[in-house]
Scaffold this motif. Structure first.
Motif, PDB file in Angstrom:
ATOM      1  N   THR A  40       0.838  -1.190   0.000  1.00  0.00           N
ATOM      2  CA  THR A  40       0.000   0.000   0.000  1.00  0.00           C
ATOM      3  C   THR A  40       0.875   1.242   0.000  1.00  0.00           C
ATOM      4  O   THR A  40       2.002   1.231   0.500  1.00  0.00           O
ATOM      5  CB  THR A  40      -0.924   0.048   1.236  1.00  0.00           C
ATOM      6  OG1 THR A  40      -0.122   0.049   2.434  1.00  0.00           O
ATOM      7  CG2 THR A  40      -1.876  -1.128   1.265  1.00  0.00           C
ATOM      8  N   SER A  42       0.339   5.144   1.244  1.00  0.00           N
ATOM      9  CA  SER A  42      -0.559   6.058   1.952  1.00  0.00           C
ATOM     10  C   SER A  42       0.000   7.470   1.921  1.00  0.00           C
ATOM     11  O   SER A  42       1.208   7.676   2.038  1.00  0.00           O
ATOM     12  CB  SER A  42      -0.748   5.617   3.405  1.00  0.00           C
ATOM     13  OG  SER A  42      -1.334   4.332   3.479  1.00  0.00           O
ATOM     14  N   ASN A  43      -0.889   8.422   1.764  1.00  0.00           N
ATOM     15  CA  ASN A  43      -0.514   9.836   1.797  1.00  0.00           C
ATOM     16  C   ASN A  43      -1.339  10.558   2.847  1.00  0.00           C
ATOM     17  O   ASN A  43      -2.544  10.321   2.976  1.00  0.00           O
ATOM     18  CB  ASN A  43      -0.731  10.485   0.429  1.00  0.00           C
ATOM     19  CG  ASN A  43      -0.560  12.001   0.479  1.00  0.00           C
ATOM     20  OD1 ASN A  43      -1.519  12.740   0.303  1.00  0.00           O
ATOM     21  ND2 ASN A  43       0.654  12.464   0.737  1.00  0.00           N
ATOM     22  N   TYR A 416      -5.238   9.493   1.996  1.00  0.00           N
ATOM     23  CA  TYR A 416      -5.707   8.522   1.016  1.00  0.00           C
ATOM     24  C   TYR A 416      -4.710   7.372   0.954  1.00  0.00           C
ATOM     25  O   TYR A 416      -3.505   7.578   1.140  1.00  0.00           O
ATOM     26  CB  TYR A 416      -5.856   9.151  -0.378  1.00  0.00           C
ATOM     27  CG  TYR A 416      -6.418   8.204  -1.404  1.00  0.00           C
ATOM     28  CD1 TYR A 416      -7.766   7.904  -1.411  1.00  0.00           C
ATOM     29  CD2 TYR A 416      -5.598   7.609  -2.350  1.00  0.00           C
ATOM     30  CE1 TYR A 416      -8.305   7.026  -2.341  1.00  0.00           C
ATOM     31  CE2 TYR A 416      -6.126   6.732  -3.306  1.00  0.00           C
ATOM     32  CZ  TYR A 416      -7.483   6.437  -3.281  1.00  0.00           C
ATOM     33  OH  TYR A 416      -8.007   5.564  -4.184  1.00  0.00           O
ATOM     34  N   THR A 417      -5.212   6.168   0.694  1.00  0.00           N
ATOM     35  CA  THR A 417      -4.352   4.997   0.563  1.00  0.00           C
ATOM     36  C   THR A 417      -4.634   4.279  -0.748  1.00  0.00           C
ATOM     37  O   THR A 417      -5.794   3.998  -1.073  1.00  0.00           O
ATOM     38  CB  THR A 417      -4.569   4.029   1.736  1.00  0.00           C
ATOM     39  OG1 THR A 417      -4.175   4.665   2.957  1.00  0.00           O
ATOM     40  CG2 THR A 417      -3.722   2.761   1.551  1.00  0.00           C
ATOM     41  N   TRP A 418      -3.561   4.010  -1.498  1.00  0.00           N
ATOM     42  CA  TRP A 418      -3.650   3.223  -2.719  1.00  0.00           C
ATOM     43  C   TRP A 418      -3.254   1.776  -2.429  1.00  0.00           C
ATOM     44  O   TRP A 418      -2.233   1.525  -1.774  1.00  0.00           O
ATOM     45  CB  TRP A 418      -2.703   3.760  -3.786  1.00  0.00           C
ATOM     46  CG  TRP A 418      -3.010   5.122  -4.296  1.00  0.00           C
ATOM     47  CD1 TRP A 418      -3.758   5.437  -5.387  1.00  0.00           C
ATOM     48  CD2 TRP A 418      -2.535   6.379  -3.760  1.00  0.00           C
ATOM     49  NE1 TRP A 418      -3.802   6.815  -5.568  1.00  0.00           N
ATOM     50  CE2 TRP A 418      -3.058   7.406  -4.587  1.00  0.00           C
ATOM     51  CE3 TRP A 418      -1.748   6.728  -2.665  1.00  0.00           C
ATOM     52  CZ2 TRP A 418      -2.797   8.750  -4.350  1.00  0.00           C
ATOM     53  CZ3 TRP A 418      -1.490   8.062  -2.405  1.00  0.00           C
ATOM     54  CH2 TRP A 418      -2.011   9.056  -3.249  1.00  0.00           C
ATOM     55  N   ASP A 419      -4.039   0.827  -2.889  1.00  0.00           N
ATOM     56  CA  ASP A 419      -3.681  -0.576  -2.805  1.00  0.00           C
ATOM     57  C   ASP A 419      -2.880  -0.949  -4.049  1.00  0.00           C
ATOM     58  O   ASP A 419      -3.423  -0.969  -5.160  1.00  0.00           O
ATOM     59  CB  ASP A 419      -4.928  -1.459  -2.696  1.00  0.00           C
ATOM     60  CG  ASP A 419      -5.650  -1.274  -1.371  1.00  0.00           C
ATOM     61  OD1 ASP A 419      -4.977  -1.120  -0.342  1.00  0.00           O
ATOM     62  OD2 ASP A 419      -6.900  -1.265  -1.384  1.00  0.00           O
ATOM     63  N   LEU A 420      -1.588  -1.214  -3.864  1.00  0.00           N
ATOM     64  CA  LEU A 420      -0.710  -1.502  -4.989  1.00  0.00           C
ATOM     65  C   LEU A 420      -0.679  -2.985  -5.343  1.00  0.00           C
ATOM     66  O   LEU A 420      -0.487  -3.354  -6.497  1.00  0.00           O
ATOM     67  CB  LEU A 420       0.706  -1.002  -4.687  1.00  0.00           C
ATOM     68  CG  LEU A 420       0.815   0.475  -4.283  1.00  0.00           C
ATOM     69  CD1 LEU A 420       2.271   0.840  -4.017  1.00  0.00           C
ATOM     70  CD2 LEU A 420       0.230   1.374  -5.348  1.00  0.00           C
TER      71      LEU A 420
END
Length: 421
Positions: A40, A42-43, A416-420
């Motif tokens: 993940t 996260s920002n 916000y969190t991106w699932d990579l």
């Protein structure tokens, strides 16, 4: 924190951004090293404003702290290789970028800055850990840790989380029982100027620490937690907690959390002897939550700690209400606006007041804090998953209690969190 005893009413609280976790306590089934991997990014972008309202500002003569920064956390967790002993590794990389800071207003803790020094324009760190999963229910880990238990807990209240380095073991082979133990020999703070909001004594070199404990769930509604820890040359601390919840009727629940800390001095100075207890009762009524809490300090000193958070009911946004002999009382209200057809929007407000603080021989004092959180998570569109959070606090106290005196504080956070993977 995700310990079973940690405030069952937290489910009603505002979600503070996106969680930044390293899987250091839970064994996964051995899906395979690659198949079980996750990543993940996260920002979190934060404006932190703390206005010192007392005449002359705080003890350092600073009238306010006001900084803005954005931070990124890349968290990779591998799966485990197949077999009775599965092997894997985790990596966490962190970057903080200064967006706004001046020498007069520095020192919020979201940047490695201090009053008179705005610090570097960015700061970063990367850490890793190796892990082994034995027979699916025991995990050994060496390297970076983000511990979450009542006696040692990492901090994620500012821009980036701090972390510990060492080794640990967890076990969940008995149904309902989770146990863990560990030894940490180093603690890393992502913002070196981080100033704890604890009003009692803090330990500046509490790096070497040992802990043991766990939680047992008797039923879905009843759990108990026991922990013990030893901070080298500082203190020994024991923790006991009981959490109970029950359904009163359809849509109506009652939960109770009772916790106690016993701290004994190991420094030879007698500076850390303390007994701290709190009781919180929460009534959940549909989309509403009503909480009342009582907390009391005993012993020869206030409750000292050097971690991110403690499991006391009245440890809140700014104050911990943990001064010597302090007694504090809290009233809290939570509301989930899904009840009005606005999912993703939540509200929390609470008021804590205290008395009986031993400020000086023959002198007793008190203080109060009022907090308000409003959080909204975008539900659809290109911004789906973005969380907006406003945290407001008003604190009124004498300089004799806290060197910062009266405070008005606002924290504006976008995350916000991106699932990579």
């Amino acid at each position: 924190m995700k310990n079973a005893i940690k405030w069952s009413s937290i489910a009603l609280a505002v979600a503070v951004g996106n969680g930044l976790l390293v899987s250091n306590v839970t064994a996964q089934e051995s899906e395979g090293f690659i198949e079980g991997s996750s990543a993940t990014l996260s920002n979190r972008t934060m404006n932190f404003n703390r206005d010192f309202r007392s005449p002359g500002g705080n003890a350092a003569g600073q009238s306010k702290r006001d900084e803005t920064a954005t931070g990124f956390v890349l968290n990779f967790e591998s799966g485990y290789s197949r077999g009775p002993i599965g092997l894997g590794f985790d990596t966490i990389a962190m970057l903080g970028i200064k967006l706004d800071s001046t020498s007069d207003d520095a020192g919020t803790g979201i940047l490695p800055s201090s009053f008179g020094d705005t610090g570097p324009s960015n700061y970063s760190e990367i850490r890793g850990a190796v892990k082994a999963n034995i027979l699916e229910d025991t995990v050994l880990r060496y390297g970076v840790h983000l511990p979450e238990n009542p006696v040692i807990s990492y901090d994620d209240a500012r821009l980036l989380p701090n972390h510990y380095s060492g080794y640990s073991v967890t076990n969940s082979s008995i149904d309902g029982l989770f146990v863990e133990a560990g030894r940490f020999d180093k603690r890393g703070d992502m913002a070196e100027s981080f100033e704890s909001d604890s009003v009692s004594q803090n330990v500046d070199d509490a790096d070497k620490s040992t802990y043991l404990g766990g939680t047992y769930e008797f039923t879905d509604n009843l759990s108990t937690t026991l922990y013990t820890s030893d901070i080298d040359n500082a203190w020994k601390r024991h923790f006991a907690g009981i959490g109970y919840s029950m359904d009163l009727s359809e849509g109506l629940t009652l939960s109770t959390d009772l916790v106690h800390y016993k701290t004994s001095d190991e420094s030879g100075t007698g500076a850390f002897d303390n007994d701290a207890s709190s009781l919180a009762v929460t009534l959940g009524a549909g989309y509403h939550g009503f909480t009342a809490a009582y907390q009391r300090m005993g012993g020869d000193n206030g409750f000292a700690y050097d971690d991110g958070s403690i499991y006391l009911a009245n440890s809140v946004q700014y104050a911990d209400f943990n001064a010597k002999d302090e007694r504090s009382y809290q009233a809290r209200y939570d509301y989930d606006f899904a009840g009005l057809g606005i999912p993703g929007l939540t509200f929390m407000t609470r008021y804590i007041t205290s008395d009986n603080i031993d400020v000086a021989p023959g002198v007793r004092d008190g203080r109060w804090e009022r907090d308000t959180n409003i959080s909204y998570t975008m539900q659809s569109g290109v911004l789906e998953g973005v969380n907006l959070l406003w945290r407001n606090a008003t604190i009124r106290q004498d300089v004799g209690i806290d060197d910062n005196g009266d405070i008005d504080e606002n924290r504006m956070i976008v995350s916000y969190t991106w699932d990579l993977l």
